[in-house]
Design an enzyme around this catalytic site. Structure first.
Site: not given
Ligand SMILES: [Zn+2]
Length: 374
Positions: A306, A337
């Site tokens: 990510c 997130h």
């Molecule tokens: Zn993330």
């Protein structure tokens, strides 16, 4: 008048499509995910953060805003966009879901729904026309007609009645909306559970009335997955190609991928934001429950794949510490997130449809979904 929806690309071998919903506050690329901003804000984040994460549409909640601060207050302050200072598209739900789920005393009558505020018990009666007036006063780009929603499972006779009431209210909503606000859209919600005959009747009734978009309501309530998928497939086959389709309240990525494959264009769910605040994080490797002791000394990022601010900057050990200490930044960083994860998957879904690679993307995402051990 410009068509409110255009299809840009279709995935071969499935019903998945990539398109654009045009609104007065800009386009929404579909398939799209609307983060939930019940009170006019995504909990824990600034609008700037939400925009940077790529949200093109927020779902705000008529029911909550109606109770507090009140529709008149928001209208006097220039409508929902000015009041909240969110300049992109807004979808407001009709409030039906909240009325039926939050008010134990909700009672559907032929002319509308009678319920008690979950805050102070004040008795309120709302007709479908009132719900349209509320959303038009708010200036919501996408308004939803009031429907009659039942839990799963419910007796067939009651479901049948819910479909009939929903259809009657849909027509009244449409009549009230006509000529009111040329730059706003009104979408209808169909009901009928997983009973195809009822669902079909509901869709046909709505098509007869005519809406800018069509929502599938009353699904994702615990019905067997195979029945849900069959209903999605059959419904998409009946709905017009040139109108967007919205699956309300369903948020697991695996379900979203199945629904996109069956031609659904729009989703909303509290799952990524609510779970973030509860310390459950969705990652490319599966679910991470950050309070888990095994992360106490873990120096690695939450999700190695990510690129969000949280994953670029912080370790799992630190995120666990913030969560354990109940720091506000825990909710903020976790929400960044989870929303990034969702909105990034939707970016990839849109891209893969355009590149005719949707089936590959779906396989890849599902392959990596292993659940964390609690
Ligand atoms: Zn993330």
């Amino acid at each position: 008048m410009k068509p409110s929806f255009e299809i840009l690309s279709k995935a071969p071998g499935s019903s998945a499509r990539a398109g654009l919903i045009h609104t007065a506050h800009g386009p929404i690329e579909t398939p799209a995910f609307a983060p939930v901003a019940s009170q006019g804000t995504v909990k824990g984040l600034t609008h700037e953060q939400v925009e940077e994460l790529g949200a093109q549409l927020l779902l705000m909640n008529s029911y909550h805003l109606f109770l507090r601060p009140g529709i008149e207050t928001i209208a006097r302050l220039g409508g929902l966009h000015l009041f909240t200072s969110w300049s992109k598209p807004i979808l407001t739900d009709s409030g039906g879901f909240q009325i039926y789920s939050l008010s134990p005393l909700a009672k559907v009558e032929p002319d509308g729904v009678r319920f008690a505020s979950h805050l102070d018990g004040t008795r309120i009666f709302l007709r479908p026309e009132d719900v349209i007036d509320i959303q038009v006063s708010l200036g919501s780009d996408i308004c939803m007609a009031l429907d009659y929603f039942l839990p799963y499972p419910s007796p067939r006779e009651k479901m049948k009645e819910a479909v009939n009431v929903t259809s009657r209210w849909a027509r009244r909503s449409r009549d009230q909306f006509l000529g009111r606000a040329a730059d706003l859209q009104l979408w209808g919600i169909n009901q009928g559970g997983v009973d195809w005959d009822l669902r079909k009747k509901s869709i046909e009734d709505l098509l007869d009335i005519g809406f800018d978009g069509y929502a599938l309501g009353g699904l994702g309530l615990g019905e067997p997955k195979s029945e849900l998928l069959a209903i999605l497939e059959q419904s998409a086959g009946l709905l017009p190609e040139d109108r967007p389709r919205y699956l309300m309240g369903m948020g697991y990525i695996a379900d979203i991928l199945e629904a996109v494959e069956r031609g659904v264009d729009l989703f909303d769910c509290v799952l990524p934001t609510r779970n973030a605040r509860n310390g459950t994080l969705f990652t490319s490797r599966g679910r991470v429950v950050i309070k888990n002791r095994k992360y106490a000394l873990d120096p690695g990022p939450l999700d190695p794949d990510c690129r969000c601010f949280t994953c670029r900057r912080f370790s799992r050990a630190y995120l666990r510490h913030l969560y354990e200490r109940r720091e506000m930044s825990s909710a903020v960083l976790n929400t960044i997130h989870n929303l990034h994860y969702y909105l990034d998957i939707f970016r990839k879904i849109r891209q893969s449809i355009q590149l005719h690679l949707f089936a590959d993307l779906k396989r890849k995402i599902l392959l990596n979904q292993e659940e964390d051990t609690l």
